[in-house]
Scaffold this motif. Structure first.
Motif, PDB file in Angstrom:
ATOM      1  N   PRO A  30       0.838  -1.216   0.000  1.00 52.35           N
ATOM      2  CA  PRO A  30       0.000   0.000   0.000  1.00 52.35           C
ATOM      3  C   PRO A  30       0.864   1.253   0.000  1.00 52.35           C
ATOM      4  O   PRO A  30       2.041   1.238   0.387  1.00 52.35           O
ATOM      5  CB  PRO A  30      -0.792  -0.130   1.320  1.00 52.35           C
ATOM      6  N   LEU A  31       0.286   2.350  -0.435  1.00 49.70           N
ATOM      7  CA  LEU A  31       1.006   3.621  -0.476  1.00 49.70           C
ATOM      8  C   LEU A  31       1.005   4.233   0.932  1.00 49.70           C
ATOM      9  O   LEU A  31       0.110   4.997   1.305  1.00 49.70           O
ATOM     10  CB  LEU A  31       0.359   4.572  -1.475  1.00 49.70           C
ATOM     11  N   LEU A  32       2.004   3.902   1.705  1.00 54.35           N
ATOM     12  CA  LEU A  32       2.190   4.448   3.044  1.00 54.35           C
ATOM     13  C   LEU A  32       3.661   4.823   3.175  1.00 54.35           C
ATOM     14  O   LEU A  32       4.544   3.985   2.951  1.00 54.35           O
ATOM     15  CB  LEU A  32       1.804   3.416   4.109  1.00 54.35           C
ATOM     16  N   PRO A  33       3.968   6.064   3.470  1.00 48.73           N
ATOM     17  CA  PRO A  33       5.370   6.493   3.453  1.00 48.73           C
ATOM     18  C   PRO A  33       6.295   5.669   4.341  1.00 48.73           C
ATOM     19  O   PRO A  33       7.433   5.402   3.974  1.00 48.73           O
ATOM     20  CB  PRO A  33       5.290   7.943   3.927  1.00 48.73           C
ATOM     21  N   MET A  34       5.829   5.228   5.511  1.00 51.87           N
ATOM     22  CA  MET A  34       6.717   4.499   6.416  1.00 51.87           C
ATOM     23  C   MET A  34       7.093   3.124   5.871  1.00 51.87           C
ATOM     24  O   MET A  34       8.087   2.530   6.303  1.00 51.87           O
ATOM     25  CB  MET A  34       6.080   4.353   7.795  1.00 51.87           C
ATOM     26  N   LEU A  35       6.344   2.595   4.892  1.00 57.08           N
ATOM     27  CA  LEU A  35       6.695   1.310   4.295  1.00 57.08           C
ATOM     28  C   LEU A  35       7.930   1.406   3.411  1.00 57.08           C
ATOM     29  O   LEU A  35       8.454   0.381   2.964  1.00 57.08           O
ATOM     30  CB  LEU A  35       5.525   0.763   3.487  1.00 57.08           C
ATOM     31  N   ALA A  36       8.409   2.612   3.164  1.00 54.38           N
ATOM     32  CA  ALA A  36       9.644   2.758   2.399  1.00 54.38           C
ATOM     33  C   ALA A  36      10.850   2.213   3.146  1.00 54.38           C
ATOM     34  O   ALA A  36      11.903   1.965   2.536  1.00 54.38           O
ATOM     35  CB  ALA A  36       9.871   4.234   2.058  1.00 54.38           C
ATOM     36  N   ALA A  37      10.722   2.009   4.450  1.00 56.00           N
ATOM     37  CA  ALA A  37      11.830   1.451   5.236  1.00 56.00           C
ATOM     38  C   ALA A  37      12.075  -0.018   4.928  1.00 56.00           C
ATOM     39  O   ALA A  37      13.136  -0.558   5.287  1.00 56.00           O
ATOM     40  CB  ALA A  37      11.548   1.623   6.731  1.00 56.00           C
ATOM     41  N   LEU A  38      11.124  -0.696   4.257  1.00 59.21           N
ATOM     42  CA  LEU A  38      11.340  -2.104   3.914  1.00 59.21           C
ATOM     43  C   LEU A  38      12.436  -2.221   2.861  1.00 59.21           C
ATOM     44  O   LEU A  38      12.482  -1.437   1.903  1.00 59.21           O
ATOM     45  CB  LEU A  38      10.041  -2.714   3.383  1.00 59.21           C
ATOM     46  N   PRO A  39      13.326  -3.194   2.982  1.00 60.40           N
ATOM     47  CA  PRO A  39      14.399  -3.352   1.990  1.00 60.40           C
ATOM     48  C   PRO A  39      13.854  -3.893   0.667  1.00 60.40           C
ATOM     49  O   PRO A  39      12.736  -4.407   0.589  1.00 60.40           O
ATOM     50  CB  PRO A  39      15.352  -4.337   2.659  1.00 60.40           C
ATOM     51  N   GLU A  40      14.667  -3.753  -0.357  1.00 62.71           N
ATOM     52  CA  GLU A  40      14.295  -4.261  -1.670  1.00 62.71           C
ATOM     53  C   GLU A  40      14.378  -5.783  -1.699  1.00 62.71           C
ATOM     54  O   GLU A  40      15.026  -6.415  -0.847  1.00 62.71           O
ATOM     55  CB  GLU A  40      15.223  -3.674  -2.734  1.00 62.71           C
ATOM     56  N   ASN A  41      13.709  -6.378  -2.697  1.00 66.98           N
ATOM     57  CA  ASN A  41      13.750  -7.827  -2.845  1.00 66.98           C
ATOM     58  C   ASN A  41      15.187  -8.292  -3.124  1.00 66.98           C
ATOM     59  O   ASN A  41      15.951  -7.626  -3.823  1.00 66.98           O
ATOM     60  CB  ASN A  41      12.840  -8.273  -3.988  1.00 66.98           C
ATOM     61  N   GLY A  42      15.496  -9.454  -2.575  1.00 71.48           N
ATOM     62  CA  GLY A  42      16.830 -10.007  -2.760  1.00 71.48           C
ATOM     63  C   GLY A  42      17.509 -10.252  -1.428  1.00 71.48           C
ATOM     64  O   GLY A  42      16.854 -10.515  -0.406  1.00 71.48           O
ATOM     65  N   ALA A  43      18.825 -10.171  -1.442  1.00 74.99           N
ATOM     66  CA  ALA A  43      19.586 -10.379  -0.211  1.00 74.99           C
ATOM     67  C   ALA A  43      19.378  -9.208   0.732  1.00 74.99           C
ATOM     68  O   ALA A  43      19.152  -8.062   0.318  1.00 74.99           O
ATOM     69  CB  ALA A  43      21.072 -10.539  -0.529  1.00 74.99           C
ATOM     70  N   ALA A  44      19.439  -9.492   2.026  1.00 73.64           N
ATOM     71  CA  ALA A  44      19.268  -8.443   3.027  1.00 73.64           C
ATOM     72  C   ALA A  44      20.447  -7.480   2.973  1.00 73.64           C
ATOM     73  O   ALA A  44      21.578  -7.884   2.664  1.00 73.64           O
ATOM     74  CB  ALA A  44      19.167  -9.068   4.417  1.00 73.64           C
TER      75      ALA A  44
END
Length: 533
Positions: A260-274
């Motif tokens: 969902p479009l929620l600004p705080m979700l930008a803290a999630l890392p991109e897909n792939g390795a951590a």
């Protein structure tokens, strides 16, 4: 009155915020939407009590933990009002006042859950009753306790002193470990959000909420901030968390879908390795375990060094249970389909936290206990004198009495002493009563100090003898009374047996052999002679 006041003020605040959001958004005429508006405000009030609800697509149970702060503060103030206006004699009666607040408050929450039901939204009434009672009991009871402590001049340290030493040490260790985990999770979230700040700004620009909508959006994200911190703690522990079905965010890898479009979700890392930087968070549970283990043994050290790691591991287990409860509270569902599973697995988080924090706490507790018990009694005495000097009271202001100094037994250097350790009490031989060991008499005081020295040694011995004689007479009288009472009861039993119709008679010796006698040991120490062996 306290319950109704807290519920009414909380509902008024939620209605005000809902009205502000309604005014800022496009809407129809006010008369056509007033019922839906009030029902939405009541539903938001229930969400603030962590009450889930059902919609046609599924259940909504991913609720903001931060919103519980509003009813919690109101109930805390209501509890203090109850303590000021009601007569609560003792601190142990706090639970009665807490129940008196929680009962009506739960009834109000259940009633509002019924009123908020619509064709599309159905709040859970059992959960409304349960969470309303729990929140009111904890927050209201805490307010009552705080006001009573303030009125009676009781500090928190004295209140903790009422707990057993081991229970108090485990409570301190568990809170310290959990607090360290939450602090590490909060730091991890802030770093991740700072790294992805441009993306968060772009998401806010796409939403274009305006000034009023932006303020409400900020409040919503602040309400979900505790959930994000718990998710970060689960990431640091290792199991991670899910953001929908077939997704995972963990140190082993990241796999998420559309969000969902929620600004705080930008803290999630991109897909792939951590990210490599985030792997440093794996040290947080071990640091938390070390802090908890040290504080666990600091307040209650063990003489037996093998017991210290055990209590440290118990501290880790209790921390794991608390982390599992937080994971269960922070996660939930956002309807059906893909977002039906959001959050961590509570049992996995609890198990991993118990192992990681428990092992680190066990090692730290053993080291801390060894460091504490390695100090000699002389070092402990020096530390005590230094503490007295720091407080402004010289150690020499209160000299030890001559009688105590003469009868003191010097302990070996390897015997650990101090707060929380085994208490070692020196035993003195009793006076000679015809063949016993005699105690060396203390030297008589000089003649010029006779006026200020108090009673002489001879008078003190006579007083002790009189007290012993009085106690002996009291014990003899008590024994005689108990013997007379036993004889009376024995005669009554014989009389009752004689009145019963029997086919055969027992002999008198057999009747006497059935009586049971209790032995009472009078082992109270003399106040003047000190403890006896």
């Amino acid at each position: 009155m306290a319950a109704a006041t807290a519920a009414g003020i909380g509902l008024a605040v939620i209605v005000t915020l809902t009205m502000v959001g309604w005014v800022a958004a496009p809407h129809d005429t006010f008369g056509e939407e007033i019922v839906d508006l009030l029902q939405g405000a009541v539903l938001a009030w229930l969400v603030g009590h962590h009450v889930s609800f059902s919609v046609p697509e599924g259940d909504i149970s991913l609720l903001p933990i931060g919103l519980v702060l509003l009813p919690g503060l109101l109930l805390y103030r209501s509890g203090r009002w109850v303590a000021r206006n009601c007569e609560i004699a003792r601190l142990r009666h706090v639970h009665r006042a807490a129940i008196a607040i929680a009962g009506p408050y739960a009834a109000i929450a259940g009633t509002l859950a019924l009123l908020a039901r619509t064709d599309t939204v159905e709040p859970s009434m059992p959960r409304a009753l349960l969470m309303g009672f729990v929140i009111a009991f904890l927050a209201g009871g805490l307010g009552v306790l705080r006001q009573l402590m303030r009125d009676k001049g009781v500090v928190a340290r004295d209140l903790l002193g009422l707990m057993p030493a081991r229970s108090r040490s485990l409570l301190v260790g568990m809170l310290a470990s959990t607090g360290t985990l939450l602090a590490g999770g909060f730091l991890l979230f802030l770093v991740a959000l700072a790294v992805s700040l441009p993306e968060a700004v772009e998401t806010t620009r796409l939403l274009a909420p305006g000034w009023v909508g932006g303020l409400l959006l900020l409040l919503i994200q602040l309400a979900y901030l505790p959930n994000a911190v718990v998710f970060a703690v689960c990431y640091a522990l290792g199991p991670g968390f899910a953001v929908g079905e077939m997704t995972v965010v963990a140190p082993t890898g990241v796999s998420v879908g559309p969000l969902p479009l929620l600004p705080m979700l930008a803290a999630l890392p991109e897909n792939g390795a951590a990210p490599v930087l985030s792997l440093a968070a794996l040290a947080v549970p071990f640091v938390a375990g070390a802090v908890g283990g040290v504080l666990t043994q600091r307040s209650a050290p063990d003489v037996v060094s093998e017991a210290a790691p055990l209590w440290g591991f118990v501290c880790g287990v209790t921390t794991g249970l608390l982390c599992a409860a937080l994971g269960e509270l922070a996660g939930g569902s956002l309807g059906g389909h893909r977002l039906s599973d959001v959050g961590p697995s509570a049992w996995q988080v609890g198990l991993v936290a118990a192992l990681e924090v428990g092992v680190a706490a066990a090692i730290a507790a053993w080291v801390a206990n060894w460091w504490y018990t390695r100090r000699s009694p002389a070092a402990a005495t020096t530390a005590t004198a230094a503490t007295a000097a720091t407080a402004g009271a010289p150690a020499g202001d209160a000299p030890e009495p001559e009688a105590e100094r003469a009868g003191r037994v010097e302990l070996p250097a390897d015997v650990p002493v101090g707060e929380g350790l085994a208490t070692v009490t020196p035993l003195r031989p009793r006076e000679d009563k015809g063949g016993g060991v005699a105690v060396e008499e203390a030297p008589e005081a000089p003649a010029e100090d006779a006026a200020t020295a108090g009673p002489t040694a001879e008078e003190e011995r006579e007083r002790k003898e009189r007290e012993r004689a009085e106690r002996a007479e009291a014990r003899a009288a008590a024994r005689a009374a108990r013997a007379a009472d036993r004889e009376r009861k024995r005669e009554e039993r014989r009389a009752r047996r004689a009145e019963r119709p029997r086919l055969w008679r027992r002999r008198a010796a057999e009747d006497d052999s059935e009586d049971l006698y209790g032995i009472t040991y009078e082992a109270g120490p003399d106040e003047a002679d000190g403890p006896r062996p």
